[in-house]
Design a protein around this motif. Structure first.
Motif, short mmCIF file in Angstrom:
data_model
loop_
_atom_site.label_atom_id
_atom_site.label_comp_id
_atom_site.label_asym_id
_atom_site.label_seq_id
_atom_site.Cartn_x
_atom_site.Cartn_y
_atom_site.Cartn_z
N ARG A 1 -1.00 16.16 2.18
CA ARG A 1 -2.44 16.44 1.62
C ARG A 1 -3.31 16.01 2.66
O ARG A 1 -4.41 16.67 2.96
CB ARG A 1 -2.39 15.61 0.38
N TYR A 2 -3.33 14.83 3.16
CA TYR A 2 -4.00 14.16 4.06
C TYR A 2 -4.02 14.73 5.61
O TYR A 2 -5.11 14.93 6.31
CB TYR A 2 -4.16 12.63 4.21
N ARG A 3 -2.93 15.17 5.80
CA ARG A 3 -2.75 15.96 7.01
C ARG A 3 -3.82 17.31 6.95
O ARG A 3 -4.60 17.51 8.00
CB ARG A 3 -1.36 16.58 7.51
N ASN A 4 -3.63 17.96 5.93
CA ASN A 4 -4.43 19.27 5.46
C ASN A 4 -5.89 18.97 5.59
O ASN A 4 -6.79 19.43 6.22
CB ASN A 4 -3.81 19.88 4.29
N TYR A 5 -6.44 17.56 5.06
CA TYR A 5 -7.80 17.18 5.05
C TYR A 5 -8.23 16.86 6.21
O TYR A 5 -9.60 17.38 6.76
CB TYR A 5 -8.01 15.87 3.94
N LEU A 6 -7.48 16.27 7.16
CA LEU A 6 -7.94 15.85 8.52
C LEU A 6 -8.03 17.17 9.42
O LEU A 6 -9.01 17.35 10.04
CB LEU A 6 -7.02 14.86 9.26
N LEU B 1 0.89 -1.29 0.02
CA LEU B 1 -0.01 -0.07 0.00
C LEU B 1 0.84 1.29 0.16
O LEU B 1 1.82 1.43 0.96
CB LEU B 1 -0.84 0.14 1.11
N ASP B 2 0.60 2.06 -0.84
CA ASP B 2 1.42 3.43 -0.88
C ASP B 2 0.77 4.39 0.15
O ASP B 2 -0.31 4.16 0.58
CB ASP B 2 1.39 4.07 -2.40
N ALA B 3 1.61 5.40 0.30
CA ALA B 3 1.16 6.40 1.58
C ALA B 3 -0.26 6.92 1.31
O ALA B 3 -0.79 7.12 2.07
CB ALA B 3 2.38 7.34 1.67
N GLU B 4 -0.59 7.37 -0.09
CA GLU B 4 -1.68 7.99 -0.40
C GLU B 4 -2.91 6.89 -0.07
O GLU B 4 -3.99 7.59 0.27
CB GLU B 4 -1.88 8.33 -1.85
N LEU B 5 -2.93 5.77 -0.33
CA LEU B 5 -3.84 5.00 -0.12
C LEU B 5 -4.16 4.82 1.57
O LEU B 5 -5.22 4.64 1.92
CB LEU B 5 -3.58 3.54 -0.69
N VAL B 6 -3.09 4.48 2.09
CA VAL B 6 -3.22 4.41 3.48
C VAL B 6 -3.66 5.56 4.27
O VAL B 6 -4.64 5.39 4.97
CB VAL B 6 -1.64 4.13 4.28
N ASP B 7 -3.04 6.60 3.89
CA ASP B 7 -3.97 8.07 4.22
C ASP B 7 -5.51 8.16 3.94
O ASP B 7 -6.11 8.77 4.90
CB ASP B 7 -3.12 9.09 4.01
N SER B 8 -5.70 7.78 2.66
CA SER B 8 -7.10 8.02 2.45
C SER B 8 -8.15 7.08 3.31
O SER B 8 -9.25 7.56 3.69
CB SER B 8 -7.29 7.68 0.82
N ARG B 9 -7.57 5.73 3.36
CA ARG B 9 -8.30 5.02 4.64
C ARG B 9 -8.41 5.45 6.09
O ARG B 9 -9.37 5.58 6.50
CB ARG B 9 -7.75 3.55 4.46
N ILE B 10 -7.31 6.10 6.66
CA ILE B 10 -7.28 6.76 7.68
C ILE B 10 -8.16 7.89 7.66
O ILE B 10 -9.15 8.07 8.74
CB ILE B 10 -5.74 7.50 8.06
N PHE B 11 -8.18 8.68 6.74
CA PHE B 11 -9.41 9.66 6.57
C PHE B 11 -10.59 9.37 6.61
O PHE B 11 -11.48 9.78 7.39
CB PHE B 11 -9.10 10.46 5.20
N VAL B 12 -10.97 8.21 5.85
CA VAL B 12 -12.49 7.75 5.69
C VAL B 12 -12.74 7.09 7.22
O VAL B 12 -13.88 7.50 7.90
CB VAL B 12 -12.66 6.53 4.77
N CYS B 13 -11.79 6.35 7.98
CA CYS B 13 -12.12 5.99 9.19
C CYS B 13 -12.30 7.17 10.18
O CYS B 13 -13.50 7.19 10.91
CB CYS B 13 -10.95 5.11 9.83
N THR B 14 -11.43 8.04 10.10
CA THR B 14 -11.50 9.31 10.90
C THR B 14 -13.20 10.01 10.77
O THR B 14 -13.60 10.53 11.78
CB THR B 14 -10.53 10.33 10.85
N LEU B 15 -13.33 10.16 9.57
CA LEU B 15 -14.75 10.76 9.25
C LEU B 15 -15.86 9.94 9.91
O LEU B 15 -16.87 10.55 10.72
CB LEU B 15 -15.05 11.19 7.89
N MET B 16 -15.92 8.75 9.61
CA MET B 16 -16.88 7.89 10.35
C MET B 16 -17.01 7.74 11.84
O MET B 16 -17.98 7.87 12.42
CB MET B 16 -16.81 6.44 9.90
N ILE B 17 -15.67 7.98 12.44
CA ILE B 17 -15.55 8.09 14.11
C ILE B 17 -16.35 9.24 14.26
O ILE B 17 -17.08 9.11 15.43
CB ILE B 17 -14.49 7.90 14.52
N LYS B 18 -16.25 10.59 13.69
CA LYS B 18 -16.59 11.75 14.37
C LYS B 18 -17.94 11.59 13.95
O LYS B 18 -18.68 12.33 14.60
CB LYS B 18 -15.75 12.72 13.45
#
Length: 169
Positions: free
Chosen positions: A135-140, A102-119
């Motif tokens: 990029r995903y730091r900024n999104y989060l 898994l590349d970093a973008e894919l890993v981070d996109s999954r982290i982003f989705v999980c975080t949104l669902m938790i919240k």
């Protein structure tokens, strides 16, 4: 081998810590969490991921982590978060997966989705996300994630701070 222990549906969990994902040093991380917290026990921690059974069995057999709970599943799926009773969790650590494929973008996109669902499921849950890309730091941060740890920035900080400790002979 015995199958990994999983949470029984009738077991009431609340005010617990959920760790989403896997890092090779997760045992050390959990040990540090337990040592630094005066009130947490292994029974208060739930791990959610899809790692091979052998890896998780080793962790679950650790005497220091006796009672830790495990849910095998995809943490980007709402049902998996519900199985971990995220609605009543106090804290969530979203680490992502540590897979070579898994590349970093894919890993981070999954982290982003999980975080949104938790919240969405539990706005009061304190969420800390570990990301590898700016990029995903900024999104989060834009989505008001409670804590975002950007590994590149953190590594730079540690390395630059280390230069303050040069011993002059």
């Amino acid at each position: 081998t015995r199958p990994a222990r999983r949470i029984k549906k009738r077991q009431p969990l609340s005010n617990h810590v959920v760790i989403f994902g896997w890092k090779n040093d997760i045992r050390t991380l959990i040990g540090d969490i337990l040592r630094k917290s005066g009130s947490l026990t292994a029974e208060d921690i739930v791990i959610v991921n899809n790692v091979p059974e052998l890896k998780i069995e080793s962790l679950l057999m650790d005497k220091e982590l006796k009672g830790i709970k495990y849910i095998r599943g995809d943490f980007t799926e709402e049902q998996t978060l519900q199985n971990a009773n995220v609605r009543r969790a106090a804290t969530a650590l979203v680490l992502g997966e540590n897979h070579e494929s898994l590349d970093a973008e894919l890993v981070d996109s999954r982290i982003f989705v999980c975080t949104l669902m938790i919240k969405t499921l539990n706005p009061r849950c304190h969420v800390c996300a570990l990301v590898q890309t700016e990029r995903y730091r900024n999104y989060l941060e834009a989505q008001n994630c409670d804590e975002v740890i950007y590994t590149e920035e953190y590594s730079r900080y540690i390395l630059s701070t280390a230069t303050n400790y040069i011993v002059m002979a």
